[in-house]
Design a protein around this motif. Sequence first.
Motif, PDB file in Angstrom:
ATOM      1  N   ALA A  98      33.463  26.349  55.803  1.00 47.42           N
ATOM      2  CA  ALA A  98      33.398  26.022  54.379  1.00 47.42           C
ATOM      3  C   ALA A  98      34.504  26.737  53.613  1.00 47.42           C
ATOM      4  O   ALA A  98      35.136  26.148  52.733  1.00 47.42           O
ATOM      5  CB  ALA A  98      32.038  26.401  53.813  1.00 47.42           C
ATOM      6  N   VAL A  99      34.747  27.993  53.952  1.00 44.25           N
ATOM      7  CA  VAL A  99      35.818  28.737  53.279  1.00 44.25           C
ATOM      8  C   VAL A  99      37.174  28.137  53.643  1.00 44.25           C
ATOM      9  O   VAL A  99      38.068  28.047  52.801  1.00 44.25           O
ATOM     10  CB  VAL A  99      35.746  30.238  53.638  1.00 44.25           C
ATOM     11  CG1 VAL A  99      36.947  30.978  53.107  1.00 44.25           C
ATOM     12  CG2 VAL A  99      34.480  30.839  53.053  1.00 44.25           C
ATOM     13  N   GLY A 100      37.319  27.700  54.884  1.00 47.80           N
ATOM     14  CA  GLY A 100      38.566  27.031  55.274  1.00 47.80           C
ATOM     15  C   GLY A 100      38.787  25.766  54.463  1.00 47.80           C
ATOM     16  O   GLY A 100      39.917  25.447  54.082  1.00 47.80           O
ATOM     17  N   GLY A 101      37.708  25.046  54.176  1.00 47.60           N
ATOM     18  CA  GLY A 101      37.818  23.869  53.328  1.00 47.60           C
ATOM     19  C   GLY A 101      38.230  24.228  51.910  1.00 47.60           C
ATOM     20  O   GLY A 101      38.993  23.504  51.272  1.00 47.60           O
ATOM     21  N   GLY A 130      26.347  33.472  47.086  1.00 46.64           N
ATOM     22  CA  GLY A 130      26.542  34.714  47.820  1.00 46.64           C
ATOM     23  C   GLY A 130      27.573  34.656  48.927  1.00 46.64           C
ATOM     24  O   GLY A 130      27.714  35.607  49.683  1.00 46.64           O
ATOM     25  N   ARG A 131      28.321  33.564  49.072  1.00 45.85           N
ATOM     26  CA  ARG A 131      29.323  33.468  50.147  1.00 45.85           C
ATOM     27  C   ARG A 131      30.566  34.291  49.836  1.00 45.85           C
ATOM     28  O   ARG A 131      31.241  34.732  50.745  1.00 45.85           O
ATOM     29  CB  ARG A 131      29.742  32.024  50.378  1.00 45.85           C
ATOM     30  CG  ARG A 131      28.660  31.166  50.926  1.00 45.85           C
ATOM     31  CD  ARG A 131      28.477  31.441  52.377  1.00 45.85           C
ATOM     32  NE  ARG A 131      27.533  30.473  52.929  1.00 45.85           N
ATOM     33  CZ  ARG A 131      27.080  30.521  54.134  1.00 45.85           C
ATOM     34  NH1 ARG A 131      27.463  31.475  54.927  1.00 45.85           N
ATOM     35  NH2 ARG A 131      26.239  29.628  54.556  1.00 45.85           N
ATOM     36  N   VAL A 132      30.885  34.455  48.558  1.00 49.03           N
ATOM     37  CA  VAL A 132      32.028  35.277  48.152  1.00 49.03           C
ATOM     38  C   VAL A 132      31.534  36.267  47.111  1.00 49.03           C
ATOM     39  O   VAL A 132      31.011  35.879  46.076  1.00 49.03           O
ATOM     40  CB  VAL A 132      33.171  34.413  47.563  1.00 49.03           C
ATOM     41  CG1 VAL A 132      34.331  35.276  47.106  1.00 49.03           C
ATOM     42  CG2 VAL A 132      33.645  33.387  48.570  1.00 49.03           C
ATOM     43  N   LYS A 133      31.686  37.561  47.420  1.00 56.05           N
ATOM     44  CA  LYS A 133      31.272  38.585  46.459  1.00 56.05           C
ATOM     45  C   LYS A 133      32.447  39.142  45.679  1.00 56.05           C
ATOM     46  O   LYS A 133      32.286  39.606  44.561  1.00 56.05           O
ATOM     47  CB  LYS A 133      30.566  39.727  47.189  1.00 56.05           C
ATOM     48  CG  LYS A 133      29.198  39.360  47.686  1.00 56.05           C
ATOM     49  CD  LYS A 133      28.476  40.561  48.215  1.00 56.05           C
ATOM     50  CE  LYS A 133      27.078  40.178  48.669  1.00 56.05           C
ATOM     51  NZ  LYS A 133      26.336  41.321  49.190  1.00 56.05           N
ATOM     52  N   PRO A 178      45.470  31.819  48.958  1.00 53.54           N
ATOM     53  CA  PRO A 178      44.448  32.556  49.720  1.00 53.54           C
ATOM     54  C   PRO A 178      44.968  32.862  51.122  1.00 53.54           C
ATOM     55  O   PRO A 178      45.559  32.006  51.770  1.00 53.54           O
ATOM     56  CB  PRO A 178      43.262  31.584  49.761  1.00 53.54           C
ATOM     57  CG  PRO A 178      43.859  30.251  49.560  1.00 53.54           C
ATOM     58  CD  PRO A 178      45.078  30.439  48.727  1.00 53.54           C
ATOM     59  N   GLU A 179      44.772  34.106  51.557  1.00 51.85           N
ATOM     60  CA  GLU A 179      45.278  34.506  52.869  1.00 51.85           C
ATOM     61  C   GLU A 179      44.197  34.586  53.932  1.00 51.85           C
ATOM     62  O   GLU A 179      44.364  34.085  55.024  1.00 51.85           O
ATOM     63  CB  GLU A 179      45.987  35.864  52.776  1.00 51.85           C
ATOM     64  CG  GLU A 179      47.365  35.771  52.194  1.00 51.85           C
ATOM     65  CD  GLU A 179      48.143  37.053  52.388  1.00 51.85           C
ATOM     66  OE1 GLU A 179      47.542  38.117  52.596  1.00 51.85           O
ATOM     67  OE2 GLU A 179      49.375  36.970  52.336  1.00 51.85           O
ATOM     68  N   LYS A 180      43.103  35.264  53.610  1.00 52.67           N
ATOM     69  CA  LYS A 180      42.053  35.407  54.624  1.00 52.67           C
ATOM     70  C   LYS A 180      40.708  35.621  53.949  1.00 52.67           C
ATOM     71  O   LYS A 180      40.620  35.970  52.776  1.00 52.67           O
ATOM     72  CB  LYS A 180      42.356  36.557  55.580  1.00 52.67           C
ATOM     73  CG  LYS A 180      42.349  37.931  54.940  1.00 52.67           C
ATOM     74  CD  LYS A 180      42.656  39.008  55.956  1.00 52.67           C
ATOM     75  CE  LYS A 180      42.673  40.359  55.262  1.00 52.67           C
ATOM     76  NZ  LYS A 180      42.899  41.445  56.175  1.00 52.67           N
ATOM     77  N   TYR A 181      39.667  35.398  54.767  1.00 55.12           N
ATOM     78  CA  TYR A 181      38.293  35.574  54.312  1.00 55.12           C
ATOM     79  C   TYR A 181      37.597  36.488  55.305  1.00 55.12           C
ATOM     80  O   TYR A 181      37.590  36.226  56.502  1.00 55.12           O
ATOM     81  CB  TYR A 181      37.579  34.224  54.242  1.00 55.12           C
ATOM     82  CG  TYR A 181      36.105  34.314  53.932  1.00 55.12           C
ATOM     83  CD1 TYR A 181      35.670  34.697  52.677  1.00 55.12           C
ATOM     84  CD2 TYR A 181      35.158  34.020  54.895  1.00 55.12           C
ATOM     85  CE1 TYR A 181      34.323  34.776  52.384  1.00 55.12           C
ATOM     86  CE2 TYR A 181      33.801  34.094  54.611  1.00 55.12           C
ATOM     87  CZ  TYR A 181      33.396  34.475  53.351  1.00 55.12           C
ATOM     88  OH  TYR A 181      32.056  34.555  53.071  1.00 55.12           O
ATOM     89  N   ASP A 182      37.022  37.573  54.810  1.00 48.68           N
ATOM     90  CA  ASP A 182      36.264  38.498  55.658  1.00 48.68           C
ATOM     91  C   ASP A 182      34.795  38.131  55.531  1.00 48.68           C
ATOM     92  O   ASP A 182      34.176  38.362  54.491  1.00 48.68           O
ATOM     93  CB  ASP A 182      36.513  39.938  55.220  1.00 48.68           C
ATOM     94  CG  ASP A 182      35.870  40.955  56.134  1.00 48.68           C
ATOM     95  OD1 ASP A 182      35.234  40.546  57.130  1.00 48.68           O
ATOM     96  OD2 ASP A 182      35.998  42.161  55.857  1.00 48.68           O
ATOM     97  N   GLU A 183      34.247  37.555  56.605  1.00 49.99           N
ATOM     98  CA  GLU A 183      32.863  37.058  56.568  1.00 49.99           C
ATOM     99  C   GLU A 183      31.856  38.198  56.487  1.00 49.99           C
ATOM    100  O   GLU A 183      30.792  38.042  55.898  1.00 49.99           O
ATOM    101  CB  GLU A 183      32.597  36.208  57.804  1.00 49.99           C
ATOM    102  CG  GLU A 183      31.275  35.522  57.772  1.00 49.99           C
ATOM    103  CD  GLU A 183      31.069  34.621  58.973  1.00 49.99           C
ATOM    104  OE1 GLU A 183      29.982  34.050  59.049  1.00 49.99           O
ATOM    105  OE2 GLU A 183      31.959  34.508  59.821  1.00 49.99           O
ATOM    106  N   ASP A 184      32.185  39.345  57.088  1.00 48.25           N
ATOM    107  CA  ASP A 184      31.243  40.463  57.074  1.00 48.25           C
ATOM    108  C   ASP A 184      31.098  41.069  55.677  1.00 48.25           C
ATOM    109  O   ASP A 184      30.005  41.404  55.248  1.00 48.25           O
ATOM    110  CB  ASP A 184      31.694  41.548  58.059  1.00 48.25           C
ATOM    111  CG  ASP A 184      31.693  41.032  59.491  1.00 48.25           C
ATOM    112  OD1 ASP A 184      30.868  40.148  59.802  1.00 48.25           O
ATOM    113  OD2 ASP A 184      32.530  41.502  60.286  1.00 48.25           O
TER     114      ASP A 184
END
Length: 188
Positions: free
Chosen positions: A92-95, A155-158, A114-120
């Motif tokens: 979803a974040v990639g989308g 809550g997917r992106v804080k 956007p460069e990266k998403y840290d899922e943790d």
Amino acid sequence: MTENTPGGAPSPSQGSGGAPKPPEPSGVDLARVALRAAKEAARARGDAAQQKKQARRGGLRSGARADGRDPMALGSAINRLITERGWEAPAAVGGVMGRWPQIVGEDVAKHCVPEKYDEDELVLTVRCDSTAWATNLRLLAPTLVARLNEDLGHGRVKLIKVQGPGGPARRYGPLRAPGSTGPGDTYG
């Protein structure tokens, strides 16, 4: 007045409380119930016999009916893989990264990527091409977090971590000392 049968007892159509009893199932209803039970038992016996036969033949084979081994459309296969592996959030974040210009607007998208998403940690890292755009994006960050959470799920992106432009690339050449980190290594 109540009807009494000989002997003074209430008739079978009336219960002891005066409410009528539901009629007992007739022969047709009993036949339907028995037929349904027989069909289910036959189906179960047939499935068991078919599995034994396939095991004797050397394994399962695809037949006229659809089963889990049949080919499927690429989109369905990818969605199944994403679900099985638990990659819903990163996909979803990639989308979102692909739709970045529609989410933040064309002007911001030209200068911030956007460069990266840290899922943790639920942090999206964005790099801007100038410090002015980085400051602008830091001011817009709470609004963007809300917009992204509407799109991705709550809550997917804080946090949006905004980075300014990177420094110049380190050049390695004949006048470099081995192990040197550049001109800043002498300012200790």
